[in-house]
Design a protein around this motif. Structure first.
Motif, short mmCIF file in Angstrom:
data_model
loop_
_atom_site.label_atom_id
_atom_site.label_comp_id
_atom_site.label_asym_id
_atom_site.label_seq_id
_atom_site.Cartn_x
_atom_site.Cartn_y
_atom_site.Cartn_z
N ASN A 56 8.99 -9.10 8.20
CA ASN A 56 9.19 -7.85 8.94
C ASN A 56 9.47 -8.14 10.42
OD1 ASN A 56 8.66 -5.01 7.53
ND2 ASN A 56 7.60 -6.61 6.41
N GLN A 57 8.80 -9.15 10.97
CA GLN A 57 9.06 -9.52 12.36
C GLN A 57 10.44 -10.15 12.51
OE1 GLN A 57 5.76 -12.05 13.35
NE2 GLN A 57 4.34 -10.34 13.58
N GLU A 58 10.79 -11.06 11.62
CA GLU A 58 12.08 -11.75 11.73
C GLU A 58 13.26 -10.81 11.53
OE1 GLU A 58 11.98 -15.16 9.15
OE2 GLU A 58 10.57 -16.21 10.45
N TYR A 59 13.12 -9.83 10.65
CA TYR A 59 14.18 -8.84 10.44
C TYR A 59 14.12 -7.72 11.48
CZ TYR A 59 15.44 -11.05 6.02
OH TYR A 59 15.86 -11.93 5.06
N GLU A 60 13.14 -7.79 12.38
CA GLU A 60 12.98 -6.82 13.46
C GLU A 60 12.91 -5.38 12.94
OE1 GLU A 60 15.21 -7.86 17.15
OE2 GLU A 60 16.12 -9.41 15.86
N VAL A 61 12.17 -5.21 11.86
CA VAL A 61 12.04 -3.89 11.25
C VAL A 61 11.45 -2.88 12.23
CG1 VAL A 61 10.99 -2.59 9.35
CG2 VAL A 61 11.88 -4.90 8.94
N SER A 62 10.43 -3.28 12.98
CA SER A 62 9.81 -2.33 13.91
C SER A 62 10.77 -1.88 15.01
CB SER A 62 8.54 -2.93 14.52
OG SER A 62 8.85 -4.05 15.32
N GLU A 63 11.77 -2.69 15.31
CA GLU A 63 12.75 -2.31 16.33
C GLU A 63 13.83 -1.40 15.76
OE1 GLU A 63 16.19 -4.33 19.13
OE2 GLU A 63 14.45 -5.55 18.58
N TYR A 64 14.36 -1.75 14.59
CA TYR A 64 15.50 -1.02 14.04
C TYR A 64 15.10 0.13 13.11
CZ TYR A 64 18.19 -4.81 16.01
OH TYR A 64 18.74 -5.70 16.90
N ALA A 65 13.93 0.05 12.51
CA ALA A 65 13.46 1.10 11.60
C ALA A 65 11.96 1.27 11.80
CB ALA A 65 13.79 0.75 10.15
N ALA A 66 11.59 1.72 12.99
CA ALA A 66 10.18 1.87 13.36
C ALA A 66 9.42 2.69 12.33
CB ALA A 66 10.07 2.52 14.73
N GLY A 67 8.24 2.18 11.96
CA GLY A 67 7.39 2.86 11.01
C GLY A 67 7.61 2.44 9.57
N TYR A 68 8.68 1.74 9.29
CA TYR A 68 8.97 1.26 7.93
C TYR A 68 8.33 -0.11 7.76
CZ TYR A 68 12.42 4.97 7.36
OH TYR A 68 13.03 6.18 7.25
N PHE A 69 8.03 -0.46 6.50
CA PHE A 69 7.46 -1.78 6.21
C PHE A 69 8.22 -2.38 5.04
CE2 PHE A 69 4.65 -4.92 4.40
CZ PHE A 69 4.21 -5.58 5.53
N GLY A 70 8.99 -3.44 5.31
CA GLY A 70 9.76 -4.11 4.28
C GLY A 70 8.89 -4.98 3.39
N PHE A 71 9.24 -5.04 2.09
CA PHE A 71 8.44 -5.84 1.17
C PHE A 71 9.24 -6.60 0.13
CE2 PHE A 71 8.68 -1.63 -0.75
CZ PHE A 71 8.99 -1.91 -2.08
N ALA A 72 10.56 -6.38 0.06
CA ALA A 72 11.35 -7.04 -0.97
C ALA A 72 12.82 -6.94 -0.62
CB ALA A 72 11.09 -6.38 -2.33
N ILE A 82 8.61 0.63 2.59
CA ILE A 82 7.81 1.85 2.51
C ILE A 82 8.06 2.59 3.82
CG2 ILE A 82 5.49 2.80 2.36
CD1 ILE A 82 4.75 0.29 0.73
N SER A 83 8.46 3.84 3.71
CA SER A 83 8.80 4.64 4.90
C SER A 83 7.54 5.18 5.55
CB SER A 83 9.72 5.80 4.49
OG SER A 83 8.96 6.81 3.85
N PRO A 84 7.67 5.72 6.75
CA PRO A 84 6.50 6.30 7.42
C PRO A 84 5.84 7.43 6.62
CG PRO A 84 8.26 5.99 8.99
CD PRO A 84 8.84 5.71 7.63
N SER A 85 6.61 8.12 5.77
CA SER A 85 6.04 9.20 4.97
C SER A 85 5.46 8.72 3.64
CB SER A 85 7.10 10.27 4.71
OG SER A 85 8.12 9.76 3.87
N GLY A 86 5.64 7.42 3.32
CA GLY A 86 5.09 6.87 2.09
C GLY A 86 6.09 6.77 0.95
N THR A 87 7.33 7.22 1.17
CA THR A 87 8.34 7.06 0.13
C THR A 87 8.80 5.60 0.11
OG1 THR A 87 10.14 7.64 1.63
CG2 THR A 87 9.15 9.45 0.36
N VAL A 88 9.34 5.17 -1.02
CA VAL A 88 9.92 3.84 -1.14
C VAL A 88 11.42 4.00 -1.02
CG1 VAL A 88 10.20 1.79 -2.59
CG2 VAL A 88 8.01 3.01 -2.54
N VAL A 89 12.00 3.22 -0.11
CA VAL A 89 13.43 3.32 0.20
C VAL A 89 14.06 1.95 0.20
CG1 VAL A 89 13.00 5.36 1.66
CG2 VAL A 89 13.08 3.09 2.72
N TYR A 90 15.39 1.93 0.29
CA TYR A 90 16.06 0.68 0.60
C TYR A 90 16.94 0.91 1.81
CZ TYR A 90 20.21 2.22 -2.10
OH TYR A 90 21.30 2.90 -2.59
N LEU A 91 17.04 -0.15 2.62
CA LEU A 91 17.80 -0.13 3.88
C LEU A 91 18.69 -1.36 3.92
CD1 LEU A 91 14.64 0.34 6.08
CD2 LEU A 91 16.52 1.94 6.13
#
Length: 119
Positions: A56-72, A82-91
């Motif tokens: 998540n740090q290397e892909y700079e998720v917090s910078e480009y998609a704040a609140g999202y947490f990448g896992f796969a 996982i989006s800030p609202s708890g939905t599962v998304v792809y980006l």
């Protein structure tokens, strides 16, 4: 809408502050980490649990998609998150932004139920 606040959890002696507990439970269950889905993007390759925060740090998720947490990844240039609202998304990795998120499932529980055919 308020975003999720992930608790601090310990895994292999290290404290993980940003990892959703459902994701840790999935990893610890021994279920397959490479699965197919019945919907696009059709393939899900989970990142190693002890590498989630680093990815998540290397892909700079917090910078480009704040609140999202990448896992796969789908292996084709897209990240599951996982989006800030708890939905599962792809980006997309390139052009990552909240507006580019495509919902796959309304919740982690729904997403887990979509995983099929362990590879």
């Amino acid at each position: 809408m308020r975003g999720f606040v992930f608790p601090t959890l310990q895994f292999k002696g290290e404290f993980m502050t940003n990892v959703p507990p459902e994701l840790i439970a999935y990893h610890q269950s021994g279920k397959s980490l490479v699965c197919e889905l019945d919907v696009s993007p059709f393939l899900c390759e989970f990142w190693p649990l002890d590498e989630l925060e680093r990815y998540n740090q290397e892909y700079e998720v917090s910078e480009y998609a704040a609140g999202y947490f990448g896992f796969a990844t789908n292996g084709g240039g897209e990240m599951y998150a996982i989006s800030p609202s708890g939905t599962v998304v792809y980006l997309p990795f390139i052009g990552m932004e909240p507006e580019a998120a495509r919902e796959i499932a309304a919740s982690w529980h729904s997403f887990e139920g979509m995983l099929r055919n362990a590879l």
